[in-house]
Design an enzyme around this catalytic site. Structure first.
Site, PDB file in Angstrom:
ATOM      1  N   TYR A   1       7.248   8.912  17.248  1.00 23.52           N
ATOM      2  CA  TYR A   1       8.388   8.109  17.687  1.00 23.52           C
ATOM      3  C   TYR A   1       8.389   6.769  16.964  1.00 23.52           C
ATOM      4  O   TYR A   1       7.325   6.200  16.696  1.00 23.52           O
ATOM      5  CB  TYR A   1       8.302   7.822  19.191  1.00 23.52           C
ATOM      6  CG  TYR A   1       8.662   8.973  20.079  1.00 23.52           C
ATOM      7  CD1 TYR A   1       9.990   9.232  20.407  1.00 23.52           C
ATOM      8  CD2 TYR A   1       7.677   9.796  20.598  1.00 23.52           C
ATOM      9  CE1 TYR A   1      10.320  10.284  21.242  1.00 23.52           C
ATOM     10  CE2 TYR A   1       7.997  10.856  21.430  1.00 23.52           C
ATOM     11  CZ  TYR A   1       9.321  11.093  21.751  1.00 23.52           C
ATOM     12  OH  TYR A   1       9.646  12.141  22.564  1.00 23.52           O
TER      13      TYR A   1
ATOM     14  N   TYR B   1       3.815  16.795  19.283  1.00 20.90           N
ATOM     15  CA  TYR B   1       2.887  15.661  19.156  1.00 20.90           C
ATOM     16  C   TYR B   1       1.827  15.698  20.257  1.00 20.90           C
ATOM     17  O   TYR B   1       2.061  16.219  21.348  1.00 20.90           O
ATOM     18  CB  TYR B   1       3.642  14.324  19.166  1.00 20.90           C
ATOM     19  CG  TYR B   1       4.473  14.023  20.386  1.00 20.90           C
ATOM     20  CD1 TYR B   1       3.891  13.533  21.555  1.00 20.90           C
ATOM     21  CD2 TYR B   1       5.850  14.183  20.362  1.00 20.90           C
ATOM     22  CE1 TYR B   1       4.661  13.232  22.670  1.00 20.90           C
ATOM     23  CE2 TYR B   1       6.630  13.890  21.471  1.00 20.90           C
ATOM     24  CZ  TYR B   1       6.024  13.412  22.615  1.00 20.90           C
ATOM     25  OH  TYR B   1       6.793  13.115  23.719  1.00 20.90           O
TER      26      TYR B   1
ATOM     27  N   ARG C   1       2.640  18.140  23.245  1.00 18.47           N
ATOM     28  CA  ARG C   1       3.977  18.397  23.773  1.00 18.47           C
ATOM     29  C   ARG C   1       4.696  19.416  22.903  1.00 18.47           C
ATOM     30  O   ARG C   1       4.669  19.307  21.667  1.00 18.47           O
ATOM     31  CB  ARG C   1       4.838  17.115  23.788  1.00 18.47           C
ATOM     32  CG  ARG C   1       4.444  15.992  24.735  1.00 18.47           C
ATOM     33  CD  ARG C   1       4.466  16.345  26.214  1.00 18.47           C
ATOM     34  NE  ARG C   1       5.473  17.283  26.678  1.00 18.47           N
ATOM     35  CZ  ARG C   1       6.736  16.975  26.932  1.00 18.47           C
ATOM     36  NH1 ARG C   1       7.175  15.745  26.791  1.00 18.47           N
ATOM     37  NH2 ARG C   1       7.586  17.891  27.367  1.00 18.47           N
TER      38      ARG C   1
ATOM     39  N   HIS D   1      10.652  18.749  21.550  1.00 16.96           N
ATOM     40  CA  HIS D   1      11.669  18.492  22.580  1.00 16.96           C
ATOM     41  C   HIS D   1      12.543  17.314  22.188  1.00 16.96           C
ATOM     42  O   HIS D   1      12.153  16.482  21.371  1.00 16.96           O
ATOM     43  CB  HIS D   1      11.003  18.208  23.936  1.00 16.96           C
ATOM     44  CG  HIS D   1      10.125  16.995  23.916  1.00 16.96           C
ATOM     45  ND1 HIS D   1       8.840  17.034  23.449  1.00 16.96           N
ATOM     46  CD2 HIS D   1      10.358  15.705  24.279  1.00 16.96           C
ATOM     47  CE1 HIS D   1       8.304  15.822  23.541  1.00 16.96           C
ATOM     48  NE2 HIS D   1       9.205  14.991  24.025  1.00 16.96           N
TER      49      HIS D   1
ATOM     50  N   HIS E   1      14.808  14.309  24.232  1.00 21.59           N
ATOM     51  CA  HIS E   1      15.150  13.692  25.514  1.00 21.59           C
ATOM     52  C   HIS E   1      16.665  13.496  25.587  1.00 21.59           C
ATOM     53  O   HIS E   1      17.294  13.077  24.609  1.00 21.59           O
ATOM     54  CB  HIS E   1      14.459  12.333  25.656  1.00 21.59           C
ATOM     55  CG  HIS E   1      12.961  12.432  25.649  1.00 21.59           C
ATOM     56  ND1 HIS E   1      12.215  12.488  26.806  1.00 21.59           N
ATOM     57  CD2 HIS E   1      12.069  12.495  24.633  1.00 21.59           C
ATOM     58  CE1 HIS E   1      10.928  12.569  26.500  1.00 21.59           C
ATOM     59  NE2 HIS E   1      10.811  12.574  25.178  1.00 21.59           N
TER      60      HIS E   1
HETATM   61 FE   LIG Z   1       8.958  12.899  24.156  1.00 20.46          FE
END
Ligand SMILES: [Fe+2]
Length: 235
Positions: free
Chosen positions: A104, A143, A153, A156, A158
């Site tokens: 991110y 990640y 994870r 995905h 959000h």
């Molecule tokens: Fe996330």
């Protein structure tokens, strides 16, 4: 005057709980005491109102700097409907996600995967008159997240659907079909009901796919009712 449509209560297990022990972050987030209803004020129930003229859509996230972001281009599109299957027109829908390497663009993300100077991971748009939305983005990478040993994870995105006021905002995550990490993810599996959980997985779609450009995924969203999308914010 037409009769009011009866309220459809949420079926048990179809929404994730506030306290999901396997998802460690919920320990600090969930209330430990009984909830007390607070009357909503005009601030929470009447706005803000977003207009496309004030907030020009950023629905193509693949070239924010004019140079192409790294990774696989994908299209994510769908329709937002209410609990009666009616499309929700002209509402703000926002998405945020990791880049193709699973990182991110955020100070809290210090994972040693590379950042992409040509990808912010943030987009927003408005549904059209028929409740449809469409984003062009980059397929996010998986990640690690240290929730437990070797925790990763699944890929995905959000999602936030704002609605007409602060009080109506809903937040969830969209996943990709066939991801082997789904079976091990405490957030995805926080929704106990198998059928409801499947509503979080997008569907590969030829109609949305553009030849020689992008694979397409459909992610339809239902705000409430027995067929509601599992929300992080709806109980
Ligand atoms: Fe996330």
């Amino acid at each position: 005057m037409t009769d009011p449509v009866p309220f459809r209560p949420i079926s048990p297990g179809t929404q994730p709980p506030y306290d999901a022990p396997a998802y460690l972050g919920t320990i600090k987030r969930h209330p430990k005491q009984k909830l007390h209803p607070m009357p909503q004020t005009i601030t929470e129930t009447t706005g803000p109102t977003f207009l496309a003229s004030q907030f020009p859509p950023l629905a193509d996230m693949t070239m924010p700097t004019g140079k192409p972001a790294l990774g696989e281009r994908i299209i994510v599109a769908g329709t937002i409907t209410d609990e009666n299957g009616r499309p929700v027109p002209h509402t703000v829908i926002e998405i945020w996600q990791a880049n193709a390497a699973g990182r991110y663009l955020h100070a809290n993300d210090q994972h040693n995967a590379p950042l992409d100077p040509n990808f912010t991971g943030c987009g927003h748009t408005f549904t059209d008159g028929d409740g449809r939305y469409r984003f062009l983005t980059i397929r996010p990478g998986e990640y690690p997240w240290r929730n437990h040993y070797n925790a990763w994870r699944p890929a995905h995105i959000h999602f936030s659907v704002f609605g007409p006021a602060f009080a109506t905002r809903l937040v969830t995550q969209m996943y990709f079909p066939g991801d082997p990490l789904l079976a091990y993810d405490p957030i995805f599996n926080g929704t106990a009901d198998e059928k409801a959980r499947q509503r979080l997985i997008s569907v590969f779609d030829w109609e949305t796919t553009i030849p020689e450009q992008s694979l397409g995924y459909k992610f339809d969203i239902t705000l409430a009712g027995r067929e509601a999308t599992p929300w992080e914010t709806l109980k």
